[in-house]
Design a protein around this motif. Structure first.
Motif, PDB file in Angstrom:
ATOM      1  N   ASP A   2      39.118 -32.880  24.278  1.00  0.00           N
ATOM      2  CA  ASP A   2      38.850 -34.290  24.027  1.00  0.00           C
ATOM      3  C   ASP A   2      38.932 -34.560  22.539  1.00  0.00           C
ATOM      4  OD1 ASP A   2      38.508 -36.018  26.108  1.00  0.00           O
ATOM      5  OD2 ASP A   2      36.390 -35.576  26.395  1.00  0.00           O
ATOM      6  N   THR A   3      39.716 -35.560  22.137  1.00  0.00           N
ATOM      7  CA  THR A   3      39.887 -35.899  20.731  1.00  0.00           C
ATOM      8  C   THR A   3      39.783 -37.404  20.568  1.00  0.00           C
ATOM      9  OG1 THR A   3      41.445 -34.063  20.516  1.00  0.00           O
ATOM     10  CG2 THR A   3      41.429 -35.679  18.751  1.00  0.00           C
ATOM     11  N   GLU A  46      44.738 -37.791  29.656  1.00  0.00           N
ATOM     12  CA  GLU A  46      44.103 -39.102  29.731  1.00  0.00           C
ATOM     13  C   GLU A  46      44.119 -39.770  28.363  1.00  0.00           C
ATOM     14  OE1 GLU A  46      40.061 -38.854  31.076  1.00  0.00           O
ATOM     15  OE2 GLU A  46      40.614 -38.031  33.009  1.00  0.00           O
ATOM     16  N   ARG A  72      40.090 -42.274  22.687  1.00  0.00           N
ATOM     17  CA  ARG A  72      39.767 -40.936  23.202  1.00  0.00           C
ATOM     18  C   ARG A  72      40.983 -40.432  23.980  1.00  0.00           C
ATOM     19  NH1 ARG A  72      37.487 -40.493  28.087  1.00  0.00           N
ATOM     20  NH2 ARG A  72      37.373 -38.369  28.764  1.00  0.00           N
ATOM     21  N   LYS A  74      42.530 -37.044  25.991  1.00  0.00           N
ATOM     22  CA  LYS A  74      42.251 -35.732  26.580  1.00  0.00           C
ATOM     23  C   LYS A  74      43.573 -35.001  26.748  1.00  0.00           C
ATOM     24  CE  LYS A  74      39.012 -35.273  29.645  1.00  0.00           C
ATOM     25  NZ  LYS A  74      38.232 -35.303  30.891  1.00  0.00           N
ATOM     26  N   THR A  75      43.668 -33.803  26.155  1.00  0.00           N
ATOM     27  CA  THR A  75      44.907 -33.024  26.191  1.00  0.00           C
ATOM     28  C   THR A  75      44.640 -31.611  26.699  1.00  0.00           C
ATOM     29  OG1 THR A  75      44.623 -32.251  23.918  1.00  0.00           O
ATOM     30  CG2 THR A  75      45.900 -34.277  24.234  1.00  0.00           C
TER      31      THR A  75
END
Length: 117
Positions: A2-3, A46, A72, A74-75
């Motif tokens: 999550d970034t 996401e 946000r 998600k990778t």
């Protein structure tokens, strides 16, 4: 992973570029991340809580541009758990009810929503 991606500079640029997408037979992935918060090549799962696997590149960019900031993302790193080639991944057989089987279903639903008028 999550970034949170902040806006960069006074121009309000995101500082992340994406490529791939269902129209190219690939998962969406990071092509440039000058801020260093993401890794180039990572697959985007996401954006702002919206699953983007199976979306076209234009749709993924639309989700990216419509999210409130900071965004946000998600990778996951490409590797043995996810195949970068969407066609290959969708052709595999997984145990019904498994995470991979559920992911295939989400991707197919996204593709269907964009392919059928």
């Amino acid at each position: 992973m999550d970034t949170f991606i902040p806006l960069l500079g006074a121009s309000g640029e995101l500082g992340v570029a994406i490529g791939g997408g269902a129209d190219y037979g690939e998962f969406p992935f990071v092509t440039s991340a000058p801020g260093g918060s993401l890794t180039v090549g990572d697959i985007i799962l996401e954006i702002g809580g919206t699953p983007v696997l199976g979306m076209t590149l234009g749709d993924v960019r639309g989700v990216l541009n419509s999210c409130p900031h900071p965004i946000r993302i998600k990778t996951v790193s490409p590797g043995s758990t996810l195949c970068k080639d969407l066609r290959l991944y969708l052709s595999k057989c997984f145990t019904p009810g498994s995470v991979d089987s559920q992911l295939q279903q989400v991707i197919r639903e996204n593709l269907y929503l964009r392919a059928v008028p």
